[in-house]
Enzyme design. Structure first.
Site, mmCIF file in Angstrom:
data_model
loop_
_atom_site.group_PDB
_atom_site.id
_atom_site.type_symbol
_atom_site.label_atom_id
_atom_site.label_comp_id
_atom_site.label_asym_id
_atom_site.label_seq_id
_atom_site.Cartn_x
_atom_site.Cartn_y
_atom_site.Cartn_z
ATOM 1 N N ARG A 298 20.838 64.087 -1.695
ATOM 2 C CA ARG A 298 20.863 63.575 -0.317
ATOM 3 C C ARG A 298 21.970 62.556 -0.134
ATOM 4 O O ARG A 298 22.676 62.558 0.858
ATOM 5 C CB ARG A 298 19.516 62.932 0.034
ATOM 6 N N SER B 170 9.653 63.252 0.874
ATOM 7 C CA SER B 170 8.211 63.491 0.949
ATOM 8 C C SER B 170 7.466 62.167 1.123
ATOM 9 O O SER B 170 6.479 62.099 1.864
ATOM 10 C CB SER B 170 7.722 64.185 -0.327
ATOM 11 N N HIS C 150 13.850 70.065 1.555
ATOM 12 C CA HIS C 150 13.672 71.000 0.436
ATOM 13 C C HIS C 150 13.990 72.434 0.874
ATOM 14 O O HIS C 150 14.664 73.172 0.159
ATOM 15 C CB HIS C 150 12.215 70.971 -0.053
ATOM 16 N N LYS D 169 -0.283 61.605 -12.387
ATOM 17 C CA LYS D 169 0.031 61.116 -11.042
ATOM 18 C C LYS D 169 -0.632 62.011 -9.993
ATOM 19 O O LYS D 169 -0.204 63.151 -9.769
ATOM 20 C CB LYS D 169 1.553 61.126 -10.850
#
Ligand code: PNS
Length: 161
Positions: A90, A127, A17, A41
């Site tokens: 990515r 993450s 990030h 969440k």
């Protein structure tokens, strides 16, 4: 003034990030890093912790600010008068969903998306993987900013005691 937003969950921020944020910050006068508040969440870190860790991670980038948003990203963009979303890509796996969201956000509110390919050294970071490795006591110090590593190590010690 050219402004853009870099949105995400950032639970927690990784070096991947930071790479995208730093490069996007070089392209705009002001870059807002916006953390999604998702009441449905629960993450490992709450939104305030995520924002605080992000602020530490971008402390050397003077044109970057950290904020949070709830609901639709385009509504946040319209409210803040930000015309561009910056997302990191990515690998091909990211592309399909990111393309769909970019097209939808443009249709909803004419907000454009700029994709920044992540540097190859950090293209494998996520993450989720960082959290998994840290949960089992693995060393993530080369994958995340120092403040994040310190928090993960403290959490891991807390679980062991
Ligand atoms: O870090 P993430 O989890 O990949 O970030 C995804 C995020 C927060 C950018 C995306 O889920 C989002 O924009 N959520 C807000 C709700 C929204 O606008 N949904 C419609 C997208 S077309």
């Amino acid at each position: 003034m050219r402004r853009a937003v870099c949105p995400g969950s950032f639970d927690p921020v990784t070096n991947g990030h930071v790479d995208v944020i730093a490069r996007a910050a070089g392209l705009y006068d002001e870059l807002v890093v916006a953390v999604l508040v998702n009441p449905g969440k629960a993450g490992l870190f709450d939104v305030h912790e995520r924002m605080s860790l992000l602020r530490e991670a971008v402390v050397d980038l003077p044109n970057v600010t950290v904020d949070s948003f709830e609901g639709l990203l385009v509504d946040y963009c319209l409210a803040q008068q930000i015309p561009v979303i910056v997302k990191g890509l990515r690998a091909v796996g990211d592309f399909e969903y990111e393309l769909q969201m970019a097209q939808m956000n443009r249709e909803l509110a004419a907000v454009e998306t700029l994709f920044v390919p992540t540097a190859p050294q950090v293209g494998h970071l996520s993450s989720s993987l960082v959290k998994q490795i840290a949960r089992f006591g693995g060393d993530v110090s080369s994958l995340v900013p120092k403040a994040v590593n310190d928090r993960l190590v403290a959490q891991s010690r807390g679980r062991q005691s």
